[in-house]
Design an enzyme around this catalytic site. Structure first.
Site, mmCIF file in Angstrom:
data_model
loop_
_atom_site.group_PDB
_atom_site.id
_atom_site.type_symbol
_atom_site.label_atom_id
_atom_site.label_comp_id
_atom_site.label_asym_id
_atom_site.label_seq_id
_atom_site.Cartn_x
_atom_site.Cartn_y
_atom_site.Cartn_z
ATOM 1 N N HIS A 121 0.871 -1.182 0.000
ATOM 2 C CA HIS A 121 0.000 0.000 0.000
ATOM 3 C C HIS A 121 0.912 1.237 0.000
ATOM 4 C CE1 HIS A 121 -2.735 2.962 1.894
ATOM 5 N NE2 HIS A 121 -3.739 2.162 1.586
ATOM 6 N N ASP A 198 3.135 -4.297 8.008
ATOM 7 C CA ASP A 198 1.934 -3.480 7.837
ATOM 8 C C ASP A 198 0.749 -4.436 8.004
ATOM 9 O OD1 ASP A 198 -0.286 -2.185 6.926
ATOM 10 O OD2 ASP A 198 0.581 -1.549 5.013
ATOM 11 N N GLN A 201 -4.491 -4.964 7.083
ATOM 12 C CA GLN A 201 -5.470 -5.993 6.693
ATOM 13 C C GLN A 201 -5.262 -7.275 7.498
ATOM 14 O OE1 GLN A 201 -7.917 -5.167 4.645
ATOM 15 N NE2 GLN A 201 -7.050 -3.249 3.890
ATOM 16 N N LYS A 224 -10.431 -0.392 10.459
ATOM 17 C CA LYS A 224 -10.608 -1.600 9.650
ATOM 18 C C LYS A 224 -10.902 -2.812 10.528
ATOM 19 C CE LYS A 224 -7.327 0.074 6.203
ATOM 20 N NZ LYS A 224 -8.103 0.535 5.064
ATOM 21 N N CYS A 362 -4.715 2.560 -3.629
ATOM 22 C CA CYS A 362 -3.462 3.016 -2.992
ATOM 23 C C CYS A 362 -2.326 2.047 -3.283
ATOM 24 C CB CYS A 362 -3.641 3.204 -1.487
ATOM 25 S SG CYS A 362 -4.739 4.533 -1.075
HETATM 26 C C1 PLP Z 1 -2.429 -2.755 3.719
HETATM 27 C C2 PLP Z 1 -2.747 -1.342 4.143
HETATM 28 N N1 PLP Z 1 -1.777 -0.595 4.694
HETATM 29 C C3 PLP Z 1 -2.009 0.653 5.120
HETATM 30 C C4 PLP Z 1 -3.235 1.230 4.983
HETATM 31 C C5 PLP Z 1 -3.441 2.631 5.464
HETATM 32 O O1 PLP Z 1 -4.397 2.681 6.481
HETATM 33 P P1 PLP Z 1 -4.923 4.085 7.026
HETATM 34 O O2 PLP Z 1 -5.360 4.869 5.818
HETATM 35 O O3 PLP Z 1 -6.051 3.725 7.920
HETATM 36 O O4 PLP Z 1 -3.801 4.731 7.740
HETATM 37 C C6 PLP Z 1 -4.281 0.505 4.407
HETATM 38 C C7 PLP Z 1 -5.604 1.105 4.170
HETATM 39 O O5 PLP Z 1 -6.287 0.768 3.231
HETATM 40 C C8 PLP Z 1 -4.034 -0.827 3.995
HETATM 41 O O6 PLP Z 1 -4.991 -1.577 3.452
#
Ligand code: PLP
Length: 405
Positions: A121, A198, A201, A224, A362
């Site tokens: 992401h 990260d 998910q 999430k 993203c």
């Molecule tokens: C794998 C992953 N990393 C990071 C993020 C970023 O999360 P946030 O926008 O809540 O900070 C997301 C959000 O879609 C994600 O799916």
């Protein structure tokens, strides 16, 4: 622990009572909140609202107790060894920025390398890019194989370049593929790297035991995981958190301030400058406490059943390019209608009240490599049901018919 009952589970989300005709399959973007979470946040504001850690009065002490209890609850949820390993922040993005920036002053020096994968992401790409460029650190990217999985052979080879940090997603937010993180973390550690996961998910899909996983950092966003927006967690082993230079300075994170210098507070406060999202932390703990009451293995099996039903249904629709694999999948399907823009498909689904996301999710570099404009993403949660699967398949069939007529 209660057995998982899909009808009872869904019944705890008032959202669906207000939106009975919607099929919500945009869960990888954000999830709905059960009454337990909404009630906990409302109760805090109605009865306990005060700032934390600083008031002489009892109301502030009550708020502090509730906030710190939330930290304890979340530490228990992920089996962290120590409560100070749970640092509250605004979400996965904030946590990854804190790690990327914080390590540049301590672990990473000019000439060093950081390793990420081609499945990340933007939140696990851009902070590294920003800081690597500034501090003369090289960012390497592990390519994908032809199944859109991280190429494990290339990963092993790239570890030989001795990256100081390896940062990878637990589960792809585009494809739903579950990475072999345990194996990858072990390999990275053997190569001498600090490990960052990260888990935006990953934390949703399965129970995570931080001590067993043994990564140096694991980050996620509350929204999430049935929790509110604006709150997230930066988990780190104590020694790893100590390596981070704070990204923000201000109140809470100091033990002494003079005009000539300041001394930083102990963990976790050192990394929590300013008034925290008190209600958010309480709401997130309400989510994890609520989730812990249900058998998560049964939740996983239920989601796998919905996913399987969806994949079976897709076989009956011609003209699709399906990017996700049903194997090792956490409940996300990315696909395209051949020759059509994903935004058009998503809009036709929207018109039929099926909420999905269309676009690059993203993950622009991922789609650039494939030469695609993006994909339509269907992401499932345990409050979805078989009727949602059937309706979304019918809506997709209709969208294909309209676009290819
Ligand atoms: C794998 C992953 N990393 C990071 C993020 C970023 O999360 P946030 O926008 O809540 O900070 C997301 C959000 O879609 C994600 O799916």
């Amino acid at each position: 622990m209660l057995p998982f009952d899909p009808v009872n589970f869904r019944g705890q989300f008032e959202f669906f009572q207000h939106n009975p005709d919607w099929v919500y399959l945009d869960n990888a973007a954000t999830m709905h909140k059960p009454n337990a979470v909404i009630d906990a946040i409302t109760a805090f504001y109605q009865r306990n609202n005060s700032n934390v850690h600083r008031g002489a009065h009892s109301l502030s002490q009550n708020a502090t107790r509730a906030f710190e209890q939330a930290r304890d609850d979340i530490a228990t949820f992920v089996n962290a060894r120590e409560r100070q390993q749970i640092v509250f922040c605004s979400g996965a993005t904030a946590a990854l920025n804190q790690i990327a920036f914080g390590l540049m002053h301590t672990v990473l020096k000019a000439g060093d390398r950081v390793l990420i994968t081609a499945l990340e992401h933007h939140a696990n790409i851009v902070p590294w890019q920003m800081h690597c460029a500034r501090f003369g650190v090289t960012l390497d990217v592990v390519p994908l194989d032809n199944q859109h999985q991280v190429d494990q052979q290339a990963f092993s080879e790239m570890l030989q370049r001795k990256p100081k940090v390896v940062s990878l997603s637990h589960i792809s937010n585009v494809l739903g593929h579950i990475q072999p993180v345990v194996q990858m973390i072990n390999q990275a550690k053997a190569a001498g790297a600090l490990t960052v996961v990260d888990g935006a998910q990953g934390i949703v899909h399965d129970s995570i035991d931080m001590q067993a996983l043994d990564a140096d950092f694991y980050v996620w966003s509350g929204h999430k995981l049935f929790g509110p927006t604006g709150i997230g967690v930066l988990y780190g082993k104590t020694a790893a958190l100590e390596l981070l230079t704070p990204i923000f300075g201000g109140g809470e994170m100091i033990s002494e301030v003079q005009f000539s210098h300041s001394l930083f507070n102990i963990l976790p406060f050192r990394l929590e400058a300013g008034t925290p999202d008190i209600a958010g932390a309480i709401g997130l703990a309400a989510a994890t406490n609520w989730l812990q009451k249900v058998n998560r293995n049964e939740i996983k099996n239920y989601k796998a059943m919905l996913l399987n039903q969806f994949f079976e249904g897709l076989k009956r629709i011609d003209g699709l390019d399906i990017l996700s694999s049903p194997v090792h999948n956490a409940g996300i399907v990315a696909l395209n209608v051949q020759g059509e823009h994903p935004a058009d498909v998503a809009e036709l689904l929207n018109q039929q009240k099926v909420a999905v996301r269309g676009g690059q999710h993203c993950a622009m570099p991922f789609f650039s490599q494939l030469g695609l404009a993006g994909a339509v993403r269907f992401s499932f949660a345990p409050y979805n049901n078989e009727a949602d699967v059937t309706t979304s398949l019918q809506a997709l069939t209709q969208a294909v018919e309209i676009l290819t007529a």
